[in-house]
Design a protein around this motif. Structure first.
Motif, short mmCIF file in Angstrom:
data_model
loop_
_atom_site.label_atom_id
_atom_site.label_comp_id
_atom_site.label_asym_id
_atom_site.label_seq_id
_atom_site.Cartn_x
_atom_site.Cartn_y
_atom_site.Cartn_z
N ASN A 41 55.87 -16.36 91.60
CA ASN A 41 54.45 -16.08 91.84
C ASN A 41 53.84 -17.15 92.74
O ASN A 41 53.16 -16.84 93.72
N ASP A 42 54.08 -18.42 92.43
CA ASP A 42 53.54 -19.51 93.24
C ASP A 42 54.06 -19.43 94.68
O ASP A 42 53.30 -19.59 95.64
N TYR A 43 55.34 -19.18 94.83
CA TYR A 43 55.96 -19.09 96.15
C TYR A 43 55.30 -18.00 96.99
O TYR A 43 54.87 -18.24 98.11
N PHE A 44 55.22 -16.80 96.43
CA PHE A 44 54.68 -15.70 97.21
C PHE A 44 53.18 -15.83 97.45
O PHE A 44 52.69 -15.43 98.51
N MET A 45 52.44 -16.41 96.53
CA MET A 45 51.01 -16.61 96.77
C MET A 45 50.81 -17.64 97.90
O MET A 45 49.90 -17.48 98.73
N ARG A 46 51.66 -18.65 97.96
CA ARG A 46 51.58 -19.63 99.07
C ARG A 46 51.95 -18.98 100.39
O ARG A 46 51.31 -19.23 101.41
#
Length: 165
Positions: free
Chosen positions: A47-52
């Motif tokens: 989730n963090d990766y794709f939101m970034r």
């Protein structure tokens, strides 16, 4: 700097572009790895990766950026072998990054031992490519985030994850 000075320093427009792509790849690799590997939870890390990624792809008030590699080189890859090689290398790095994260999650018992590592990594890479193209086409950030969250949830479920979003 005047155009002749740029060309003298870096070569033609193509050489300047390839140099810029190489610099972008180098600059973004550490941030991408940090987003994927600094969080123990696979679900949170994805989730963090794709939101970034979405935040980067959505920069630019009047013109969404998308991914400079996937958005620009893709169109040149068939006509230019060097661009094709750059695209192939970029895709390979993305695949390897996701495979490594899936292996780490399996080794941490967040995924079952029989998880299809390649299939999960392929789906995550396909999600990244889709988001880049959609951002470039002007898809709004909230819609990109919805697509990412839904896709991550489905990929985790298909992979047999013990934790989801």
């Amino acid at each position: 700097m005047a155009r002749p000075s740029l060309y003298a320093a870096f070569g033609n427009k193509r050489a300047i572009y390839l140099r810029a792509v190489a610099q972008h790849i180098e600059d973004s690799a550490e941030r991408r790895n940090h987003a994927l590997f600094s969080e123990a939870s696979l679900a949170k890390a994805l989730n963090d990766y794709f939101m970034r990624i979405i935040a980067i792809y959505s920069e630019g008030d009047d013109y969404p950026l998308g991914c400079p590699v996937l958005s620009v080189i893709t169109g040149e890859a068939t006509a230019d072998p060097v661009m094709g090689a750059e695209l192939s290398a970029a895709l390979g790095r993305t695949d390897a990054r996701f495979r490594a994260r899936i292996v780490a999650a399996r080794d941490d018992a967040q995924l079952p031992p029989e998880v299809d590592i390649d299939a999960a990594a392929d789906m995550l890479a396909a999600l990244q490519h889709s988001l880049a193209q959609r951002a470039r086409a002007g898809t709004a950030r909230p819609e990109l985030e919805r697509i990412a969250r839904n896709s991550i949830a489905l990929i985790l479920k298909a992979a047999g994850a013990t934790q989801t979003l």
